[in-house]
Design an enzyme around this catalytic site. Structure first.
Site, PDB file in Angstrom:
ATOM      1  N   HIS A 169      31.179  13.935  68.499  1.00 30.04           N
ATOM      2  CA  HIS A 169      30.478  15.164  68.927  1.00 30.04           C
ATOM      3  C   HIS A 169      31.502  16.250  69.292  1.00 30.04           C
ATOM      4  O   HIS A 169      31.588  16.679  70.449  1.00 30.04           O
ATOM      5  CB  HIS A 169      29.635  14.762  70.142  1.00 30.04           C
ATOM      6  CG  HIS A 169      28.709  15.789  70.688  1.00 30.04           C
ATOM      7  ND1 HIS A 169      29.088  17.050  71.091  1.00 30.04           N
ATOM      8  CD2 HIS A 169      27.374  15.732  70.944  1.00 30.04           C
ATOM      9  CE1 HIS A 169      28.058  17.712  71.560  1.00 30.04           C
ATOM     10  NE2 HIS A 169      27.008  16.944  71.477  1.00 30.04           N
ATOM     11  N   GLU A 273      29.432  18.466  64.492  1.00 31.54           N
ATOM     12  CA  GLU A 273      29.512  17.043  64.826  1.00 31.54           C
ATOM     13  C   GLU A 273      29.254  16.177  63.583  1.00 31.54           C
ATOM     14  O   GLU A 273      28.331  16.486  62.808  1.00 31.54           O
ATOM     15  CB  GLU A 273      28.488  16.704  65.906  1.00 31.54           C
ATOM     16  CG  GLU A 273      28.578  17.608  67.126  1.00 31.54           C
ATOM     17  CD  GLU A 273      27.309  17.623  67.948  1.00 31.54           C
ATOM     18  OE1 GLU A 273      26.617  16.581  67.996  1.00 31.54           O
ATOM     19  OE2 GLU A 273      26.993  18.673  68.534  1.00 31.54           O
TER      20      GLU A 273
HETATM   21  O1  TA6 Z   1      24.620  17.563  69.778  1.00 32.02           O
HETATM   22  C1  TA6 Z   1      23.871  18.606  70.366  1.00 32.02           C
HETATM   23  C2  TA6 Z   1      23.235  18.071  71.641  1.00 32.02           C
HETATM   24  O2  TA6 Z   1      22.405  16.973  71.359  1.00 32.02           O
HETATM   25  C3  TA6 Z   1      22.483  19.196  72.320  1.00 32.02           C
HETATM   26  O3  TA6 Z   1      21.085  19.024  72.227  1.00 32.02           O
HETATM   27  C4  TA6 Z   1      22.999  19.144  73.766  1.00 32.02           C
HETATM   28  O4  TA6 Z   1      22.245  18.225  74.509  1.00 32.02           O
HETATM   29  C5  TA6 Z   1      24.429  18.643  73.514  1.00 32.02           C
HETATM   30  O5  TA6 Z   1      24.251  17.618  72.549  1.00 32.02           O
HETATM   31  C6  TA6 Z   1      25.210  18.246  74.735  1.00 32.02           C
HETATM   32  O6  TA6 Z   1      24.743  17.030  75.223  1.00 32.02           O
HETATM   33  P1  TA6 Z   1      25.441  16.431  76.551  1.00 32.02           P
HETATM   34  O7  TA6 Z   1      24.708  15.146  76.799  1.00 32.02           O
HETATM   35  O8  TA6 Z   1      26.895  16.211  76.234  1.00 32.02           O
HETATM   36  O9  TA6 Z   1      25.279  17.477  77.605  1.00 32.02           O
END
Ligand code: TA6
Length: 301
Positions: A169, A273
């Site tokens: 991510h 990601e």
């Molecule tokens: O990958 C995008 C996402 O799923 C968004 O919806 C947002 O939640 C982001 O990840 C960050 O997630 P986190 O759990 O690291 O705050």
């Protein structure tokens, strides 16, 4: 702990381990080609800067405060063994538990071109087994140089198949979110998570004028982040991944999150990601392995 790691896996002039103020162990990599920091909790690469770039390529929030059991804002969080909310258990952590539990170093070395290599393994524990009882190993190999390569390997060592969702991510550092575009996803279908969850099709390059949270499915394509302000392109190549997520929280969500680097750190990052999620979750058959691989490269233009 850091002393033992330095004697077993340290590489003079390239790789050392230190304990930070919160008691977490951080690996510091610095070679002729690039530098990086990686927190052993979560096997979380926190920052990467090739020596050819004046500004890091992988972004770390200036507000993040690493702490035991807490995810770090920025870097390349390892989302595993599920992506997003758990399918049934609302009490389980979003994006899986891998990024907030200890991993242990199992190997380190120097690549032929001088890049630094390190492999970490997720250490199963009561906590992880309570959320994921399958017999398996999860390893992350990082190779830090002029490019950054990361390999997330899942090995099913048990007698039954299991299904995983996963992601690297990664937060990329950019000049300004309104002065970038992302190519490589043209014509692809995506689940648009902003305002519900609708299936849409990408028309042209991805540009940004508000919150974007999209899961592009059935796409193994390489993406390129075109950064007009920093005058560079970041290439995001991958294999073993059929979903790509593009995300910016924009100002309201960023302010609510509170760790995106006030007042406008959110403008200096974009997530592209490399994922397997939703339509693209992966069945890892008993006795087999699955590996998600990414390779990042930055070029000045
Ligand atoms: O990958 C995008 C996402 O799923 C968004 O919806 C947002 O939640 C982001 O990840 C960050 O997630 P986190 O759990 O690291 O705050």
């Amino acid at each position: 702990m850091a002393t033992a790691l330095n004697s077993q896996f340290g590489i003079k002039g390239q790789l050392s381990f230190r304990e930070d103020a919160s008691g977490l162990i951080v690996a510091e990599i610095d070679n002729a080609l690039g530098r990086a920091w990686l927190c052993l909790q979560g096997a979380h690469l926190m920052m990467w800067q090739p020596k050819s770039q004046a500004v890091p390529v992988v972004w770390l929030s200036r507000d993040t405060k690493p702490a035991v059991g807490k995810s770090i804002r920025g870097g390349a969080p390892v989302c595993w063994p599920w992506f997003g909310a758990h399918a049934t258990e609302t009490s389980f952590p979003g994006h899986g538990f891998a990024r907030t539990v200890p991993w242990r170093v199992i190997e380190s070395g120097i690549e032929p071109d001088g890049a630094t290599r390190m492999t970490l393994r997720l250490a199963a524990s009561e906590k992880t087994l309570a959320q994921w009882s399958h017999e398996c190993n999860a390893d992350l190999t990082v190779i830090v140089g002029e490019t950054l390569r990361m390999e997330l390997k899942t090995e099913n060592t048990g007698a039954t198949d299991f299904v995983i969702g996963e992601a690297l991510h990664t937060y990329f550092q950019i000049g300004d979110i309104e002065q970038i575009s992302v190519t490589g996803l043209e014509g692809g279908e995506y689940w648009d998570k902003v305002g519900g969850s609708n299936l849409r099709r990408q028309d042209g390059a991805v540009s940004f004028s508000g919150e974007v949270d999209r899961v592009y499915i059935n796409s193994g394509a390489e993406c390129v982040i075109h950064d007009d302000k920093l005058k560079r392109r970041i290439h995001v190549a991958k294999s073993g991944s059929l979903s790509t997520v593009v995300w910016t929280p924009w100002v309201e969500k960023a302010n609510k999150m509170g760790d995106m680097g006030q007042p406008d750190g959110w403008r200096e990052m974009v997530c592209v990601e490399s994922v397997n999620a939703i339509d693209n979750v992966v069945t890892v058959a008993a006795g087999t392995c699955h590996t998600l691989i990414v390779e990042y490269r930055a070029e000045s233009v």
